[in-house]
Design a protein around this motif. Structure first.
Motif, mmCIF file in Angstrom:
data_model
loop_
_atom_site.group_PDB
_atom_site.id
_atom_site.type_symbol
_atom_site.label_atom_id
_atom_site.label_comp_id
_atom_site.label_asym_id
_atom_site.label_seq_id
_atom_site.Cartn_x
_atom_site.Cartn_y
_atom_site.Cartn_z
ATOM 1 N N MET A 1 0.904 -1.211 0.151
ATOM 2 C CA MET A 1 -0.017 -0.063 -0.189
ATOM 3 C C MET A 1 1.025 1.175 0.147
ATOM 4 S SD MET A 1 -3.163 0.682 2.536
ATOM 5 C CE MET A 1 -3.478 -0.731 2.879
ATOM 6 N N ASP A 2 0.677 2.196 -0.880
ATOM 7 C CA ASP A 2 1.541 3.358 -1.035
ATOM 8 C C ASP A 2 0.848 4.421 -0.213
ATOM 9 O OD1 ASP A 2 -0.589 3.964 -2.312
ATOM 10 O OD2 ASP A 2 -0.062 4.842 -4.088
ATOM 11 N N ASN A 3 1.658 5.468 0.030
ATOM 12 C CA ASN A 3 1.363 6.483 0.952
ATOM 13 C C ASN A 3 -0.041 7.095 0.571
ATOM 14 O OD1 ASN A 3 2.090 7.858 3.111
ATOM 15 N ND2 ASN A 3 3.254 9.717 2.549
ATOM 16 N N GLY A 4 -0.421 7.313 -0.439
ATOM 17 C CA GLY A 4 -1.817 7.974 -0.752
ATOM 18 C C GLY A 4 -2.820 7.099 -0.541
ATOM 19 N N MET A 5 -2.842 5.823 -0.511
ATOM 20 C CA MET A 5 -3.646 4.898 -0.393
ATOM 21 C C MET A 5 -3.893 4.871 1.408
ATOM 22 S SD MET A 5 -5.479 3.286 -2.574
ATOM 23 C CE MET A 5 -5.883 1.652 -1.935
ATOM 24 N N LEU A 6 -2.743 5.006 2.122
ATOM 25 C CA LEU A 6 -2.768 4.822 3.281
ATOM 26 C C LEU A 6 -3.516 6.191 4.070
ATOM 27 C CD1 LEU A 6 -1.750 3.484 5.900
ATOM 28 C CD2 LEU A 6 0.160 5.002 5.785
ATOM 29 N N GLN A 7 -3.170 7.417 3.190
ATOM 30 C CA GLN A 7 -3.910 8.692 3.658
ATOM 31 C C GLN A 7 -5.628 8.429 3.378
ATOM 32 O OE1 GLN A 7 -2.104 11.906 1.754
ATOM 33 N NE2 GLN A 7 -0.336 12.270 3.265
ATOM 34 N N LEU A 8 -5.673 7.948 2.065
ATOM 35 C CA LEU A 8 -7.260 7.662 1.774
ATOM 36 C C LEU A 8 -7.819 6.784 3.207
ATOM 37 C CD1 LEU A 8 -9.630 8.243 -0.290
ATOM 38 C CD2 LEU A 8 -8.756 6.246 -1.203
ATOM 39 N N ALA A 9 -7.377 5.704 3.369
ATOM 40 C CA ALA A 9 -7.802 4.690 4.268
ATOM 41 C C ALA A 9 -7.879 5.561 5.634
ATOM 42 C CB ALA A 9 -6.735 3.637 4.580
ATOM 43 N N GLY A 11 -8.402 8.839 6.175
ATOM 44 C CA GLY A 11 -9.400 9.670 6.126
ATOM 45 C C GLY A 11 -10.885 8.996 6.176
ATOM 46 N N ILE A 12 -10.931 8.079 5.540
ATOM 47 C CA ILE A 12 -12.215 7.228 5.601
ATOM 48 C C ILE A 12 -12.633 6.814 7.068
ATOM 49 C CG2 ILE A 12 -13.574 5.056 4.869
ATOM 50 C CD1 ILE A 12 -12.100 5.455 2.079
ATOM 51 N N MET A 13 -11.315 6.439 7.587
ATOM 52 C CA MET A 13 -11.681 5.818 8.969
ATOM 53 C C MET A 13 -12.130 6.554 9.972
ATOM 54 S SD MET A 13 -8.745 4.233 11.086
ATOM 55 C CE MET A 13 -8.289 5.691 11.684
#
Lengths: 98, 294
Positions: A1-9, A11-13
């Motif tokens: 998982m890259d950094n952008g996906m981590l941030q998205l996750a 945020g959603i969380m």
């Protein structure tokens, strides 16, 4: 998982945690109605028997404070969701990405 | 001379707590809603096995010492004539507590007045300590849960008086299907007592902090044009937080202390299975116990 996906996750969380906290505070409706009923009946009782005012008032405050409990459970869940849960969830996400 | 020493015993623990808090508080800005500060920990990341000493533990011990000092101060130099106000205050407190316990628990439990008074005073003063800017120990679930577990043990002690087997059978009444619910009901008593007290104090603290920060922001945006240091000061914070504090800190704190003590009394007094206990005592050729009318 890259950094952008981590941030998205993350945020959603966080958004879902806030939504859950808001839903948990629906529990505040019940005690509100219940305590309103209790105070209304206490007012009636005082109107009928003004000499019992002090007894009725102390019993009413006691009952109100006990009836508040269910609302406070909701409040505690909301506070845990806002202040405690994000930390532990973020740790879990970090551990996943390692 | 002894009086001054006892007054110092009341005030010094609180002062020490304030100094400790000032030393450990990190410089920060904005909304600050955090739990108790951690003064000492064996591990930086607080895990389940970490031993740590937090502000709430230190504060609750300071409150205990303070109350001990207050008791010694009130009872110092008692005379049979009761000439000083101090003795009258002490007698008033003792009489009120004994009457409260006797009214709510009955004559058999008359000796419980000191315990109930202690739990009420500890709870009330722990909540009121936030008036001097310290963290209320009751705003930490560990402290209230400790007291609730203590009360739970007392309840269980009296429930077992009727015999272990009778208690076990009682769980399956009125029908065996209710056993899990009865079991949960037993555990729910301390949980609800702890969370009620903790939630009330914590919600007051959270709302006070939110209102305070909101007023700070409002005064910065409205009164920021004032020259010099006046513009930096949150002038709108004067007034409203103090009024809220009267309700959330003083009224709610004292009320919850009273309710905690009241629930302790009612739960313990209601837990005694008188019939079973007296049946057991008859078998052991001991005199029966009567709880004189409340």
């Amino acid at each position: 998982m890259d950094n952008g996906m981590l941030q998205l996750a993350t945020g959603i969380m966080l958004g879902l945690l806030g939504l859950g906290a808001g839903c948990a505070m629906i529990a505040g409706i019940g005690p509100g109605i219940g305590e309103g009923n209790a105070v209304a009946k206490a007012c009636e009782a005082i109107g009928r028997q003004p000499e019992c005012k002090s007894d009725v008032t102390s019993t009413m405050i006691m009952g109100c404070a006990i009836a508040e409990t269910t609302g406070l459970y909701g409040l505690i869940v909301a506070i845990l969701l806002i202040f405690v849960a994000p930390g532990s969830f973020t740790d879990i996400l970090k551990n996943i990405t390692k | 001379m002894v009086d001054y020493g006892l007054i110092a015993m009341m005030l010094l623990p609180i002062l020490a707590c304030i100094v400790l808090k000032v030393l450990f508080t990190p410089a920060s800005e904005g909304v600050n809603i955090s739990g108790a500060l951690v003064y000492f920990a064996t591990d930086e990341n607080l895990t389940a096995t970490t031993f740590y000493i937090s502000e709430s533990q230190v504060n609750s011990i300071a409150v205990t010492i303070s109350i001990f000092g207050l008791c010694l101060y009130l009872t110092h130099g008692l005379t049979a004539k009761a000439v000083c106000k101090r003795q009258l205050a002490a007698e008033w407190i003792v009489e009120k507590c004994e009457k409260l316990v006797r009214d709510n628990m009955g004559g058999f439990f008359a000796g419980w007045a000191p315990f109930v008074a202690a739990i009420m005073a500890l709870s009330a003063f722990s909540s009121l300590i936030c008036l001097v800017g310290l963290f209320s120990p009751t705003g930490d679930v560990n402290i209230t849960f400790g007291w609730a577990i203590l009360v739970f043990f007392l309840i269980m002690h009296y429930k077992f008086r009727g015999g272990l087997w009778n208690y076990f059978i009682g769980l399956f009444k009125p029908i065996p299907f209710f056993a899990p619910m009865n079991l949960i009901g037993e555990v729910a008593t301390p949980v609800s007592m702890a969370f009620r007290h903790y939630g009330n104090i914590l919600s007051g603290a959270v709302i006070s902090a939110l209102v305070g920060s909101a007023l700070t922001g409002l005064s910065h945006s409205l009164l920021g044009w004032l020259p010099g240091i006046l513009g930096d000061m949150p002038l709108l914070r004067v007034g409203l937080p103090a009024v809220l504090s009267i309700y959330f800190d003083v009224f709610s704190g004292v009320m919850q202390a009273f309710i905690f003590a009241m629930l302790t009394m009612l739960n313990v007094a209601g837990a005694v299975p008188w019939d079973d206990w007296n049946a057991r005592r008859r078998k052991q050729n001991k005199p029966e116990i009567q709880n004189t009318a409340a």
